[in-house]
Scaffold this active site. Structure first.
Site, PDB file in Angstrom:
ATOM      1  N   ASP A   1      26.094 -35.637 -37.687  1.00 36.73           N
ATOM      2  CA  ASP A   1      24.932 -34.730 -37.704  1.00 36.73           C
ATOM      3  C   ASP A   1      24.566 -34.414 -39.160  1.00 36.73           C
ATOM      4  OD1 ASP A   1      25.008 -34.516 -34.862  1.00 36.73           O
ATOM      5  OD2 ASP A   1      24.343 -32.427 -34.972  1.00 36.73           O
TER       6      ASP A   1
ATOM      7  N   TYR B   1      38.825 -33.867 -27.984  1.00 36.42           N
ATOM      8  CA  TYR B   1      37.851 -33.917 -26.887  1.00 36.42           C
ATOM      9  C   TYR B   1      38.539 -34.158 -25.545  1.00 36.42           C
ATOM     10  CZ  TYR B   1      33.385 -34.082 -29.435  1.00 36.42           C
ATOM     11  OH  TYR B   1      32.275 -33.779 -30.173  1.00 36.42           O
TER      12      TYR B   1
ATOM     13  N   ASP C   1      37.003 -32.025 -45.205  1.00 39.28           N
ATOM     14  CA  ASP C   1      36.176 -31.029 -45.904  1.00 39.28           C
ATOM     15  C   ASP C   1      35.560 -31.636 -47.166  1.00 39.28           C
ATOM     16  OD1 ASP C   1      38.755 -31.157 -46.939  1.00 39.28           O
ATOM     17  OD2 ASP C   1      38.997 -28.999 -47.212  1.00 39.28           O
TER      18      ASP C   1
ATOM     19  N   ASP D   1      31.848 -36.597 -34.985  1.00 39.24           N
ATOM     20  CA  ASP D   1      30.723 -35.877 -34.382  1.00 39.24           C
ATOM     21  C   ASP D   1      30.041 -35.006 -35.434  1.00 39.24           C
ATOM     22  OD1 ASP D   1      29.055 -34.832 -32.311  1.00 39.24           O
ATOM     23  OD2 ASP D   1      30.303 -33.027 -32.309  1.00 39.24           O
TER      24      ASP D   1
ATOM     25  N   LYS E   1      42.466 -34.964 -41.905  1.00 40.27           N
ATOM     26  CA  LYS E   1      42.837 -33.641 -42.430  1.00 40.27           C
ATOM     27  C   LYS E   1      44.362 -33.627 -42.491  1.00 40.27           C
ATOM     28  CE  LYS E   1      41.896 -29.367 -43.697  1.00 40.27           C
ATOM     29  NZ  LYS E   1      41.265 -29.044 -45.001  1.00 40.27           N
TER      30      LYS E   1
HETATM   31  C1  IPM Z   1      27.273 -36.551 -29.457  1.00 35.77           C
HETATM   32  C2  IPM Z   1      27.178 -35.254 -28.697  1.00 35.77           C
HETATM   33  C3  IPM Z   1      28.299 -35.195 -27.668  1.00 35.77           C
HETATM   34  C4  IPM Z   1      29.618 -35.219 -28.422  1.00 35.77           C
HETATM   35  C5  IPM Z   1      28.228 -33.985 -26.700  1.00 35.77           C
HETATM   36  C6  IPM Z   1      26.935 -33.936 -25.961  1.00 35.77           C
HETATM   37  C7  IPM Z   1      29.397 -33.985 -25.760  1.00 35.77           C
HETATM   38  O1  IPM Z   1      27.213 -34.175 -29.571  1.00 35.77           O
HETATM   39  O2  IPM Z   1      27.197 -37.619 -28.813  1.00 35.77           O
HETATM   40  O3  IPM Z   1      27.385 -36.521 -30.671  1.00 35.77           O
HETATM   41  O4  IPM Z   1      30.087 -34.170 -28.900  1.00 35.77           O
HETATM   42  O5  IPM Z   1      30.184 -36.296 -28.522  1.00 35.77           O
HETATM   43 MN    MN Z   2      27.145 -34.740 -31.668  1.00 36.62          MN
END
Ligand code: IPM
Ligand code: MN
Length: 353
Positions: A247, A141, A219, A243, A186
């Site tokens: 999700d 990042y 993975d 990240d 990884k």
């Molecule tokens: C998160 C979001 C952010 C990230 C984006 C908006 C930059 O996806 O906080 O998970 O990737 O960290």
């Molecule tokens: Mn995110």
């Protein structure tokens, strides 16, 4: 107590879920006799529109003066695409960096009443209680980026000290929980992951010998999160893997809209945000799930203001509202009705009173 809290509503559904968290924090202050002062500032696309800068200097100044920062979401189609020179996300990344909040805590706690909302089988879900500790201010990042007509690069960098400090945060957390740490990397491909694994092993052996450690390749971890989610206690991983995996993990709880996060550094001042994005498709409709944002407000009370019992109350209020049947569209059952963001927040606040 008295506290100054900076609110950064941002873009898309950000303002709607920030309003929900704001109302909850005001209610907590009223009930418990605290004085919270709120300073609302621009970030992301909203800030680009007004100042051409996704993180204006007065926003940074307000955050630095406050006890805690709450952020809704940033980003949207209006500020993305080839014609765009500065993106809303840059404001959030800079803010994380400026605040030095390198440890992003993302708890994943399944509420039994929401098991139906998950696409996964119920027997895998009841009892899931894990927390992902995502490194937040390093890795790909923040590495150097290059781009020309036919070539693009993103550099991934990790220093030993960045790995040590995040592993310490995760190991301390595990010590207060079930004593299990899973480090995700990884290392079969990436040099940064090989350093990550070495430093993790050494730090744990030296400082936390009583912790049970497991190492997974990312993975495999993505698969294990679905096939045996109850086994996990604390997961520690680098920025991008964290990240992606969170999700994925959010679907264990029923919806991305449920998950909160706390980003912490070496001072008490933290940055608190739901893990969902700006969801432009549903922005302005008053239908977003405010639970992740309100749970982030609970983390703010606990971690930055030291108000643990108030935090417990807010988390309890979310749970009780859901147990009483309150649902936004993302977690509603086929036959059940769904509430607006405002109505869902009302029911959570009712549980507080
Ligand atoms: C998160 C979001 C952010 C990230 C984006 C908006 C930059 O996806 O906080 O998970 O990737 O960290
Ligand atoms: Mn995110």
């Amino acid at each position: 107590m008295e506290a100054l809290i900076t609110l950064l509503p941002g873009d898309g559904i950000g303002p709607e879920v920030t309003a929900a968290a704001h109302r909850v924090l005001k209610t907590v202050a009223d009930i418990h006799g605290h004085t919270f002062t709120f300073d609302v500032r621009l970030i992301g696309g909203a800030a680009i529109d007004k100042t051409r800068n996704p993180l204006p200097a007065d926003t940074v100044a307000s955050c630095m003066e406050s006890s805690a920062v709450f952020l809704g979401a940033v980003g949207g189609p209006r500020w993305s695409g080839p014609h765009v020179s500065v993106r809303p996300e840059k404001g959030l990344l800079e803010l994380r960096s400026v605040l030095g909040v390198y440890a992003n805590l993302r708890p994943v706690l399944v509420i039994d009443e929401l098991i139906d909302a998950s696409p996964l089988k119920p027997e895998y879900l009841s009892g899931v209680d894990l927390i992902v500790v995502r490194e937040l201010t390093g890795g790909i990042y923040f590495g150097k980026k290059t781009r020309d007509e036919t070539l693009a690069t993103d550099l991934c960098t990790y220093h030993t000290h960045e790995i040590e400090r995040i592993v310490r945060v995760a190991a301390k957390l595990a010590t207060g929980r079930r004593g299990k740490l899973c480090s995700v990397d990884k290392a079969n491909v990436l040099e940064t992951s090989r350093l990550w694994r070495d430093v993790t092993d050494k730090t744990i052996a030296r400082e936390f010998p009583d912790i049970e450690v497991e190492t997974l390749l990312v993975d495999a971890a993505a698969m294990h999160l679905l096939s045996r989610p109850k086994d996990f206690d604390v997961i520690v991983t680098e920025n991008m893997f964290g990240d992606i995996l969170t999700d994925e993990a959010s679907m264990l709880t029923g919806s991305l809209g449920m998950l909160p996060s706390a980003s912490l550094g070496d001072s008490a001042r933290g940055l608190f945000e739901p893990i969902h994005g700006s969801a432009p498709d549903i922005a302005g409709k008053d239908i977003a799930n405010p639970c992740g944002a309100i749970a982030s407000a609970a983390l703010l009370l606990r971690h930055s203001l030291g108000l643990a019992s108030e935090a417990d109350m807010v988390e309890g209020a979310i749970r009780k509202a859901i147990q009483a049947g309150a649902r936004t569209a993302d977690i509603a059952t086929a036959e059940g009705t769904s509430l607006s963001t405002t109505a869902m927040t009302d029911l959570i606040i009712d549980q507080l009173n």
